[in-house]
Design a protein around this motif. Structure first.
Motif, PDB file in Angstrom:
ATOM      1  N   ILE A  58       0.894  -1.160   0.000  1.00  0.00           N
ATOM      2  CA  ILE A  58       0.000   0.000   0.000  1.00  0.00           C
ATOM      3  C   ILE A  58       0.928   1.204   0.000  1.00  0.00           C
ATOM      4  N   VAL A  59       1.030   1.875  -1.152  1.00  0.00           N
ATOM      5  CA  VAL A  59       2.183   2.740  -1.397  1.00  0.00           C
ATOM      6  C   VAL A  59       1.761   4.099  -1.929  1.00  0.00           C
ATOM      7  N   ARG A  60       2.533   5.121  -1.564  1.00  0.00           N
ATOM      8  CA  ARG A  60       2.322   6.476  -2.090  1.00  0.00           C
ATOM      9  C   ARG A  60       2.975   6.605  -3.464  1.00  0.00           C
ATOM     10  N   CYS A  61       2.252   7.266  -4.370  1.00  0.00           N
ATOM     11  CA  CYS A  61       2.758   7.506  -5.723  1.00  0.00           C
ATOM     12  C   CYS A  61       2.574   8.987  -6.062  1.00  0.00           C
ATOM     13  N   PHE A  62       3.325   9.459  -7.043  1.00  0.00           N
ATOM     14  CA  PHE A  62       3.370  10.903  -7.317  1.00  0.00           C
ATOM     15  C   PHE A  62       3.343  11.157  -8.817  1.00  0.00           C
ATOM     16  N   ARG A  63       2.500  12.100  -9.234  1.00  0.00           N
ATOM     17  CA  ARG A  63       2.463  12.492 -10.646  1.00  0.00           C
ATOM     18  C   ARG A  63       2.287  13.999 -10.737  1.00  0.00           C
ATOM     19  N   ASP A  64       3.203  14.624 -11.448  1.00  0.00           N
ATOM     20  CA  ASP A  64       3.152  16.077 -11.617  1.00  0.00           C
ATOM     21  C   ASP A  64       2.372  16.386 -12.892  1.00  0.00           C
ATOM     22  N   GLU A  65       1.041  16.309 -12.784  1.00  0.00           N
ATOM     23  CA  GLU A  65       0.208  16.540 -13.954  1.00  0.00           C
ATOM     24  C   GLU A  65      -0.898  17.530 -13.611  1.00  0.00           C
ATOM     25  N   ASP A  66      -1.512  18.097 -14.644  1.00  0.00           N
ATOM     26  CA  ASP A  66      -2.633  18.996 -14.415  1.00  0.00           C
ATOM     27  C   ASP A  66      -3.756  18.217 -13.755  1.00  0.00           C
ATOM     28  N   LEU A  67      -4.266  18.777 -12.678  1.00  0.00           N
ATOM     29  CA  LEU A  67      -5.249  18.038 -11.891  1.00  0.00           C
ATOM     30  C   LEU A  67      -6.654  18.210 -12.446  1.00  0.00           C
ATOM     31  N   ARG A  68      -7.417  17.106 -12.377  1.00  0.00           N
ATOM     32  CA  ARG A  68      -8.830  17.145 -12.700  1.00  0.00           C
ATOM     33  C   ARG A  68      -9.594  16.689 -11.471  1.00  0.00           C
ATOM     34  N   ALA A  69     -10.907  16.632 -11.598  1.00  0.00           N
ATOM     35  CA  ALA A  69     -11.723  16.219 -10.459  1.00  0.00           C
ATOM     36  C   ALA A  69     -11.260  14.855  -9.953  1.00  0.00           C
ATOM     37  N   ASN A  70     -11.158  14.736  -8.639  1.00  0.00           N
ATOM     38  CA  ASN A  70     -10.780  13.487  -7.978  1.00  0.00           C
ATOM     39  C   ASN A  70      -9.405  12.965  -8.387  1.00  0.00           C
ATOM     40  N   ARG A  71      -8.482  13.904  -8.644  1.00  0.00           N
ATOM     41  CA  ARG A  71      -7.075  13.558  -8.831  1.00  0.00           C
ATOM     42  C   ARG A  71      -6.257  14.344  -7.831  1.00  0.00           C
ATOM     43  N   GLN A  72      -5.189  13.731  -7.352  1.00  0.00           N
ATOM     44  CA  GLN A  72      -4.274  14.375  -6.429  1.00  0.00           C
ATOM     45  C   GLN A  72      -2.847  14.168  -6.928  1.00  0.00           C
ATOM     46  N   PRO A  73      -1.929  15.115  -6.645  1.00  0.00           N
ATOM     47  CA  PRO A  73      -0.538  14.932  -7.075  1.00  0.00           C
ATOM     48  C   PRO A  73       0.140  13.766  -6.363  1.00  0.00           C
ATOM     49  N   GLU A  74      -0.294  13.493  -5.135  1.00  0.00           N
ATOM     50  CA  GLU A  74       0.190  12.306  -4.435  1.00  0.00           C
ATOM     51  C   GLU A  74      -1.030  11.475  -4.065  1.00  0.00           C
ATOM     52  N   PHE A  75      -0.933  10.177  -4.307  1.00  0.00           N
ATOM     53  CA  PHE A  75      -2.077   9.301  -4.111  1.00  0.00           C
ATOM     54  C   PHE A  75      -1.576   7.944  -3.640  1.00  0.00           C
ATOM     55  N   THR A  76      -2.501   7.074  -3.278  1.00  0.00           N
ATOM     56  CA  THR A  76      -2.131   5.785  -2.696  1.00  0.00           C
ATOM     57  C   THR A  76      -2.621   4.645  -3.579  1.00  0.00           C
ATOM     58  N   GLN A  77      -1.744   3.684  -3.836  1.00  0.00           N
ATOM     59  CA  GLN A  77      -2.088   2.495  -4.607  1.00  0.00           C
ATOM     60  C   GLN A  77      -2.025   1.249  -3.732  1.00  0.00           C
ATOM     61  N   ILE A  78      -2.894   0.299  -4.028  1.00  0.00           N
ATOM     62  CA  ILE A  78      -2.669  -1.079  -3.585  1.00  0.00           C
ATOM     63  C   ILE A  78      -1.940  -1.730  -4.752  1.00  0.00           C
ATOM     64  N   ASP A  79      -0.657  -1.970  -4.584  1.00  0.00           N
ATOM     65  CA  ASP A  79       0.193  -2.427  -5.682  1.00  0.00           C
ATOM     66  C   ASP A  79       0.419  -3.929  -5.541  1.00  0.00           C
ATOM     67  N   ILE A  80       0.171  -4.671  -6.613  1.00  0.00           N
ATOM     68  CA  ILE A  80       0.190  -6.138  -6.542  1.00  0.00           C
ATOM     69  C   ILE A  80       0.947  -6.692  -7.741  1.00  0.00           C
ATOM     70  N   GLU A  81       1.806  -7.691  -7.507  1.00  0.00           N
ATOM     71  CA  GLU A  81       2.498  -8.378  -8.605  1.00  0.00           C
ATOM     72  C   GLU A  81       2.613  -9.856  -8.259  1.00  0.00           C
ATOM     73  N   MET A  82       2.476 -10.713  -9.276  1.00  0.00           N
ATOM     74  CA  MET A  82       2.463 -12.163  -9.072  1.00  0.00           C
ATOM     75  C   MET A  82       3.288 -12.837 -10.170  1.00  0.00           C
ATOM     76  N   SER A  83       3.968 -13.914  -9.822  1.00  0.00           N
ATOM     77  CA  SER A  83       4.718 -14.691 -10.809  1.00  0.00           C
ATOM     78  C   SER A  83       3.931 -15.931 -11.233  1.00  0.00           C
ATOM     79  N   PHE A  84       4.258 -16.412 -12.438  1.00  0.00           N
ATOM     80  CA  PHE A  84       3.670 -17.638 -12.991  1.00  0.00           C
ATOM     81  C   PHE A  84       2.151 -17.550 -13.088  1.00  0.00           C
ATOM     82  N   VAL A  85       1.677 -16.428 -13.622  1.00  0.00           N
ATOM     83  CA  VAL A  85       0.237 -16.208 -13.753  1.00  0.00           C
ATOM     84  C   VAL A  85      -0.081 -15.682 -15.145  1.00  0.00           C
ATOM     85  N   ASP A  86      -1.347 -15.830 -15.527  1.00  0.00           N
ATOM     86  CA  ASP A  86      -1.857 -15.176 -16.721  1.00  0.00           C
ATOM     87  C   ASP A  86      -3.051 -14.317 -16.305  1.00  0.00           C
ATOM     88  N   VAL A  87      -3.741 -13.751 -17.295  1.00  0.00           N
ATOM     89  CA  VAL A  87      -4.785 -12.761 -17.024  1.00  0.00           C
ATOM     90  C   VAL A  87      -5.826 -13.279 -16.036  1.00  0.00           C
TER      91      VAL A  87
END
Length: 597
Positions: free
Chosen positions: A221-250
């Motif tokens: 559960i990680v903070r991420c950052f994007r320096d972009e023009d903001l629109r509704a419900n966007r923030q320059p810093e935001f939180t992701q649930i980041d997930i990665e798995m090996s030996f998998v398909d879609v």
């Protein structure tokens, strides 16, 4: 003068007290919500993050406490020692409404000036003021509930991931700039003048490296950052649930994440979300809804009438099809009586998204009203009626242009009509999930004059499309998938390329030489020489998920200290200037932009 605890320890939270506590001696601490002086009695509503309870002070209960209670004002911080009793006049509207506490001792820890905002539910105050005094805004019960739900949601995620064999591993916040997506936030290095770290837009490369490292299942559960023009419900810093798995398909990634979402909604809202979620291709999403994040809670789907009007006498339709475009429309059921002013507003929306105009046909009781009907034959009109399932009282809204423009403008019109016609319910009810799959791998960037990755350069093409990479890149589909909830993208991911030869072909399709690719992603490509496993993952927008779990439609309501629409923090005044000494240490000089006359 402020008093101290002097060994006093809280026994209960304010919102916990019930009739079962009658007769018990309790020690409560919190903020004064309101004081009511009735002469012989003083009533105080005491608040903490669990709720409010009524305290009563009286001369006969305790003279000293009663006299001190007369000094209390809103937002004073106090401790109360007293006995829980039944209320003579219950208040069934609050959980503690059947009891009150007889105040026998009162300590005033701190006083408060009159707050610049009211501490109450659903405050109607300007966002600028609320964010400037965010520490007061956060005292409001509705915001406190949101933050507590956010905490609980994070715990549910961690418990679920642990049960499914995932390790939570932190990745660096100071990393290398890889400008392939949004603009990076850069951090200058003091030890290496002229060089910069970047704050991560996501842990993409590091989570792939963790798969190369053999950890098999990672999340964060990680903070991420994007320096972009903001629109509704966007923030320059935001939180992701980041997930990665090996030996998998879609299917493996989708199945796991459906169960995660199901668990979240059950444990937080006690709502049973049926799985599996429906899946539609990107092509179908665009053609039916005009959007790659379709709101499937209502109809108003797009209908292609290009084949009907390609030879019509209406030049706009005929030319659009002849030039490789498309003609599509929406049947706004029951809207034939829309005024010209209402239709003009809809046309302005369409034009905002690039449409040159909006054709319309209103089917009234005894007439067909339209500025374009005279250009259409009776047969064409009847075929349009049949294909768009027209009934008396319906209004057709039609756009003719390049597919990209038609989809964008009609997709926006569809959402506007959904709200106008009350087809979209509250954001905390009727949860409709859909997976959008088989995205295009590449899209052509007119400005750069080359293909760019629709997701990122490590997304794997679908097996059956690999041979089209060099010959027909527009037709290559990706093993990519987005999860959409009620028209909001809440997560997305892909299966990654693990074959170095295929990765080289991908870079070539993107117009990147291997030298340039190594300059940008060398450490990942180097790692892939040493046995990368097949792998894939997904990242959820945690803030957006919490929005749905709390029932708000404003992302700032679920973040403790958000930025405003200009990426400014009104509370701390960040971003701010720094002194010359700090700049000198970093070898940086600031050049002021000249103001245009």
């Amino acid at each position: 003068m402020a008093e101290s605890l002097k060994g006093l320890k809280r026994t209960h939270m304010c919102g916990e007290l019930r009739e079962c506590h009658v007769g018990q001696q309790v020690i409560l601490m919190g903020w004064v919500q309101k004081r009511r002086d009735l002469g012989g009695l003083v009533f105080v509503d005491l608040r903490d993050r669990t709720g409010i309870v009524q305290i009563v002070f009286g001369d006969e209960i305790n003279k000293e406490a009663f006299e001190k209670a007369q000094l209390l004002r809103s937002e004073y911080v106090i401790a109360v020692v007293g006995e829980v009793v039944l209320r003579e006049s219950p208040n069934p509207n609050i959980p503690t409404g059947y009891i009150e506490v007889k105040g026998k001792e009162l300590r005033i820890f701190s006083e408060s000036e009159t707050p610049p905002i009211y501490i109450k539910e659903n405050l109607d105050a300007s966002e600028a003021v609320r964010l400037k005094y965010r520490y007061l805004d956060l005292r409001r019960p509705d915001l406190q509930r949101n933050i507590m739900i956010r905490h609980k949601a994070a715990k549910v995620v961690r418990d679920f991931m642990d049960e499914n064999g995932f390790l939570e591993i932190e990745t660096p916040m100071l990393t290398k700039s890889t400008p392939e997506g949004a603009r990076d936030y850069l951090v200058p290095s003091r030890n290496f003048p002229g060089k910069f770290y970047a704050l991560p837009q996501s842990p993409q490369i590091f989570k792939q490296l963790l798969m190369v490292s053999g950890f098999d299942r990672y999340f964060q559960i990680v903070r991420c950052f994007r320096d972009e023009d903001l629109r509704a419900n966007r923030q320059p810093e935001f939180t992701q649930i980041d997930i990665e798995m090996s030996f998998v398909d879609v299917d493996d990634v989708i199945e796991l994440n459906e169960r995660l979402i199901q668990r979240l909604f059950k444990e937080i809202l006690n709502v049973d979300i049926p799985i599996p979620f429906p899946r539609i291709t990107y092509k179908e999403a665009m053609e039916r809804f005009g959007s790659d994040k379709p709101d499937i809670r209502f109809g108003l789907e797009l209908v292609d009438i290009s084949d009907i009007v390609k030879d019509s006498n209406f030049k706009v339709f005929k030319d659009a099809v002849a030039n490789g475009g498309t003609v599509r429309g929406i049947n706004a059921k029951g809207c034939a009586n829309f005024s010209r002013k209402e239709i003009d507003k809809l046309e302005e929306i369409a034009k905002t998204y690039g449409a040159k105009g909006l054709a319309w046909i209103a089917f009234k009781e005894n007439e067909v009203k339209s500025p374009i009907a005279k250009f259409l034959s009776e047969e064409e009109l009847n075929m349009i009626k049949s294909k768009m399932q027209v009934e008396v009282g319906d209004l057709l809204l039609i756009v003719a242009d390049k597919p990209k423009v038609v989809f964008a403008s009609l997709g926006a019109l569809r959402l506007d009509l959904g709200k106008k016609l009350n087809l979209i319910g509250p954001c905390n009810k009727d949860f409709k999930f859909v997976w959008v799959v088989e995205f295009p791998l590449l899209e052509y960037d007119e400005e750069e004059g080359r293909y760019v990755a629709m997701h990122h350069p490590f997304t794997s093409p679908m097996d059956e499309d690999i041979d089209l990479l060099e010959t027909d890149p527009d037709k290559v589909r990706a093993k990519a998938y987005d999860l959409v909830l009620n028209g909001e993208e809440i997560g997305g991911g892909s299966i990654r390329i693990h074959d170095t030869k295929l990765q080289e072909r991908m870079f070539k399709a993107l117009g990147l030489t291997m030298d340039k690719a190594y300059e940008k992603f060398g450490f990942l490509l180097e790692a892939f020489k040493y046995g990368p496993p097949p792998h894939g993952g997904l990242a959820f927008g945690f803030d957006r998920i919490v929005m749905f779990l709390t029932g708000t439609d404003n992302i700032k309501d679920v973040i403790a200290f958000p930025k405003n629409q200009n990426a400014v923090c009104p509370l701390t005044s960040a971003p701010s200037t720094v002194d010359e000494k700090q700049l000198d240490e970093l070898g940086i000089s600031v050049i002021e932009k000249k103001k245009s006359l």
